[in-house]
Write a protein that holds these residues in place. Structure first.
Motif, PDB file in Angstrom:
ATOM      1  N   ALA A  44       0.828  -1.208   0.000  1.00 27.73           N
ATOM      2  CA  ALA A  44       0.000   0.000   0.000  1.00 27.73           C
ATOM      3  C   ALA A  44       0.861   1.256   0.000  1.00 27.73           C
ATOM      4  CB  ALA A  44      -0.928  -0.016   1.212  1.00 27.73           C
ATOM      5  N   LEU A  45       1.957   1.242   0.768  1.00 27.19           N
ATOM      6  CA  LEU A  45       2.862   2.382   0.780  1.00 27.19           C
ATOM      7  C   LEU A  45       3.534   2.554  -0.573  1.00 27.19           C
ATOM      8  CD1 LEU A  45       4.420   4.667   2.119  1.00 27.19           C
ATOM      9  CD2 LEU A  45       6.005   2.953   3.043  1.00 27.19           C
ATOM     10  N   LEU A  46       4.000   1.455  -1.147  1.00 28.45           N
ATOM     11  CA  LEU A  46       4.680   1.521  -2.440  1.00 28.45           C
ATOM     12  C   LEU A  46       3.780   2.151  -3.498  1.00 28.45           C
ATOM     13  CD1 LEU A  46       7.277   0.765  -3.945  1.00 28.45           C
ATOM     14  CD2 LEU A  46       6.238  -1.454  -4.449  1.00 28.45           C
ATOM     15  N   ALA A  47       2.500   1.822  -3.460  1.00 25.25           N
ATOM     16  CA  ALA A  47       1.562   2.377  -4.432  1.00 25.25           C
ATOM     17  C   ALA A  47       1.438   3.890  -4.297  1.00 25.25           C
ATOM     18  CB  ALA A  47       0.193   1.717  -4.261  1.00 25.25           C
ATOM     19  N   ARG A  48       1.688   4.426  -3.092  1.00 24.37           N
ATOM     20  CA  ARG A  48       1.579   5.859  -2.856  1.00 24.37           C
ATOM     21  C   ARG A  48       2.835   6.626  -3.249  1.00 24.37           C
ATOM     22  NH1 ARG A  48      -0.241   6.851   3.218  1.00 24.37           N
ATOM     23  NH2 ARG A  48      -0.317   8.988   2.396  1.00 24.37           N
ATOM     24  N   LEU A  49       3.937   5.935  -3.417  1.00 29.51           N
ATOM     25  CA  LEU A  49       5.212   6.616  -3.597  1.00 29.51           C
ATOM     26  C   LEU A  49       5.468   7.045  -5.037  1.00 29.51           C
ATOM     27  CD1 LEU A  49       7.582   4.539  -1.280  1.00 29.51           C
ATOM     28  CD2 LEU A  49       6.285   6.615  -0.763  1.00 29.51           C
ATOM     29  N   GLY A  50       4.742   6.488  -5.977  1.00 30.80           N
ATOM     30  CA  GLY A  50       4.991   6.809  -7.377  1.00 30.80           C
ATOM     31  C   GLY A  50       6.029   5.869  -7.952  1.00 30.80           C
ATOM     32  N   LEU A  51       5.688   5.200  -9.024  1.00 26.67           N
ATOM     33  CA  LEU A  51       6.535   4.136  -9.556  1.00 26.67           C
ATOM     34  C   LEU A  51       7.244   4.516 -10.854  1.00 26.67           C
ATOM     35  CD1 LEU A  51       4.055   1.186  -8.939  1.00 26.67           C
ATOM     36  CD2 LEU A  51       5.859   2.028  -7.439  1.00 26.67           C
ATOM     37  N   ASP A  52       7.042   5.735 -11.349  1.00 27.15           N
ATOM     38  CA  ASP A  52       7.591   6.118 -12.643  1.00 27.15           C
ATOM     39  C   ASP A  52       9.118   6.059 -12.672  1.00 27.15           C
ATOM     40  OD1 ASP A  52       5.045   6.514 -13.542  1.00 27.15           O
ATOM     41  OD2 ASP A  52       5.080   8.699 -13.349  1.00 27.15           O
ATOM     42  N   ARG A  53       9.759   6.497 -11.592  1.00 29.07           N
ATOM     43  CA  ARG A  53      11.230   6.531 -11.538  1.00 29.07           C
ATOM     44  C   ARG A  53      11.826   5.274 -10.904  1.00 29.07           C
ATOM     45  NH1 ARG A  53      13.911  11.675 -11.421  1.00 29.07           N
ATOM     46  NH2 ARG A  53      15.380  10.714  -9.983  1.00 29.07           N
ATOM     47  N   LEU A  54      10.981   4.462 -10.298  1.00 31.86           N
ATOM     48  CA  LEU A  54      11.472   3.391  -9.437  1.00 31.86           C
ATOM     49  C   LEU A  54      12.091   2.256 -10.256  1.00 31.86           C
ATOM     50  CD1 LEU A  54      11.615   2.695  -6.406  1.00 31.86           C
ATOM     51  CD2 LEU A  54       9.484   1.420  -6.708  1.00 31.86           C
ATOM     52  N   GLN A  55      13.404   2.081 -10.121  1.00 30.32           N
ATOM     53  CA  GLN A  55      14.114   1.030 -10.838  1.00 30.32           C
ATOM     54  C   GLN A  55      14.139  -0.282 -10.067  1.00 30.32           C
ATOM     55  OE1 GLN A  55      18.085   2.335 -11.916  1.00 30.32           O
ATOM     56  NE2 GLN A  55      17.389   4.440 -12.202  1.00 30.32           N
ATOM     57  N   GLN A  56      14.302  -0.177  -8.741  1.00 35.28           N
ATOM     58  CA  GLN A  56      14.481  -1.378  -7.937  1.00 35.28           C
ATOM     59  C   GLN A  56      13.784  -1.233  -6.590  1.00 35.28           C
ATOM     60  OE1 GLN A  56      18.616  -2.930  -7.731  1.00 35.28           O
ATOM     61  NE2 GLN A  56      19.169  -1.111  -8.913  1.00 35.28           N
ATOM     62  N   VAL A  57      13.221  -2.348  -6.124  1.00 33.67           N
ATOM     63  CA  VAL A  57      12.700  -2.444  -4.767  1.00 33.67           C
ATOM     64  C   VAL A  57      13.356  -3.648  -4.111  1.00 33.67           C
ATOM     65  CG1 VAL A  57      10.670  -2.695  -3.286  1.00 33.67           C
ATOM     66  CG2 VAL A  57      10.477  -1.475  -5.458  1.00 33.67           C
ATOM     67  N   VAL A  58      13.860  -3.451  -2.897  1.00 30.38           N
ATOM     68  CA  VAL A  58      14.456  -4.545  -2.131  1.00 30.38           C
ATOM     69  C   VAL A  58      13.613  -4.780  -0.893  1.00 30.38           C
ATOM     70  CG1 VAL A  58      16.464  -5.334  -0.838  1.00 30.38           C
ATOM     71  CG2 VAL A  58      16.773  -4.072  -2.988  1.00 30.38           C
ATOM     72  N   CYS A  59      13.033  -5.966  -0.789  1.00 23.87           N
ATOM     73  CA  CYS A  59      12.282  -6.344   0.413  1.00 23.87           C
ATOM     74  C   CYS A  59      13.273  -6.612   1.538  1.00 23.87           C
ATOM     75  CB  CYS A  59      11.460  -7.598   0.158  1.00 23.87           C
ATOM     76  SG  CYS A  59      10.320  -7.482  -1.223  1.00 23.87           S
ATOM     77  N   SER A  60      13.054  -5.987   2.694  1.00 25.48           N
ATOM     78  CA  SER A  60      14.021  -6.109   3.781  1.00 25.48           C
ATOM     79  C   SER A  60      13.323  -6.423   5.103  1.00 25.48           C
ATOM     80  CB  SER A  60      14.832  -4.815   3.921  1.00 25.48           C
ATOM     81  OG  SER A  60      14.004  -3.764   4.391  1.00 25.48           O
ATOM     82  N   HIS A  61      14.154  -6.796   6.080  1.00 23.50           N
ATOM     83  CA  HIS A  61      13.698  -7.048   7.453  1.00 23.50           C
ATOM     84  C   HIS A  61      12.588  -8.106   7.509  1.00 23.50           C
ATOM     85  CE1 HIS A  61      13.601  -6.258  11.690  1.00 23.50           C
ATOM     86  NE2 HIS A  61      14.247  -5.104  11.585  1.00 23.50           N
ATOM     87  N   LEU A  62      12.686  -9.132   6.670  1.00 23.55           N
ATOM     88  CA  LEU A  62      11.709 -10.216   6.704  1.00 23.55           C
ATOM     89  C   LEU A  62      11.875 -11.039   7.982  1.00 23.55           C
ATOM     90  CD1 LEU A  62      11.699  -9.491   3.594  1.00 23.55           C
ATOM     91  CD2 LEU A  62      11.126 -11.894   3.218  1.00 23.55           C
TER      92      LEU A  62
END
Length: 268
Positions: A210-228
């Motif tokens: 839900a947060l990622l959807a709010r941040l804007g994805l146009d520039r986003l090259q990479q997402v790293v899932c962390s603290h699993l």
């Protein structure tokens, strides 16, 4: 073990990041532009931190600073020993210092939340987040060429303030701590379940999406899932939550693991 790329082999002036490891047993993220080397937190013991830094091609004395997000043990275990042995400056909020958990820090610098500062070639925005610590912050880094990296690994819920501060990043290290169902059915006692799943605990996969959807994805090259969480999440569940937001492009999504960390990632 994940494939490692030596820092010396990477082009100078390009913003990049890597992870020494991420999870409840220790967290540390490297950020560099080839000339400035910053470590966000150090939740590993001294020898283990030194070994993991070497895996990424760095000696502790090459670090320009350690930036501390908050005083929980999985983020600060190695900060004091690393700073004392290798003379590394430590940047932290007064509240984090007041916890009394870091020991002597010979080269200490205060962070003021929401007050931008610079360390050599990197500019840093410290952002207040909701987490059960004294004065926690997370960080957004700005390098050459207008590229930016958000490191957002410990927060209980995505506030408007956080969403605004991390909007439009080129890469993002994002907490995906738990799956709601796994947490509810898992081995934690009720009090700990309430703490982890509460507004001052950690992000669930669905909250991260839900947060990622709010941040804007146009520039986003990479997402790293962390603290699993090793007890309350699985990498495939985190991926399942986030990949649909990336148009199904799994190449844009990686997981920083507890044992292996993450090799250097370049932001183009």
């Amino acid at each position: 073990m994940a494939e490692r790329v030596a820092e010396a082999a990477l082009p100078a002036g390009v913003l990049r990041f890597g992870s020494l490891g991420s999870g409840s047993k220790g967290n540390a993220t490297l950020v560099s532009d080839g000339e400035t080397h910053l470590l966000v937190d150090c939740g590993f013991g001294l020898r283990e931190a030194e070994r993991r830094l070497a895996d990424l091609g760095l000696h502790p004395r090459q670090l320009d600073a350690v930036l501390v997000t908050h005083e929980h043990g999985d983020h600060i275990r190695g900060v004091g020993p690393l700073a004392r042995r290798h003379g590394v400056p430590v940047y932290l909020t007064p509240g984090t210092w007041a916890s009394g958990r870091l020991g002597e820090l010979p080269r200490r610098h205060w962070i003021t939340p929401q007050a931008r500062f610079a360390i050599k070639g990197l500019t840093i925005d410290p952002v207040t987040v909701p987490h059960d610590a004294r004065e926690p912050v997370q960080f957004r880094f700005h390098g050459g060429g207008g590229r930016s990296l958000g490191v957002l690994t410990d927060l209980g819920h995505p506030t408007d303030h956080v969403a605004g501060a991390f909007a439009g990043c080129d890469a993002l290290v994002l907490e995906c701590n738990h799956d709601v169902r796994m947490l509810a059915e898992g081995p934690y006692p009720p009090r700990l379940k309430r703490r982890v799943g509460g507004d001052w605990g950690h992000l669930a996969n669905a909250q991260a999406a839900a947060l990622l959807a709010r941040l804007g994805l146009d520039r986003l090259q990479q997402v790293v899932c962390s603290h699993l969480s090793e007890h309350n999440n699985r990498p495939e569940l985190a991926r399942e939550a986030l990949v649909p937001l990336l148009d199904g492009d799994e190449s844009r999504l990686k997981v920083a693991r507890q044992d292996e960390g993450l090799a250097w990632q370049l932001i183009g």
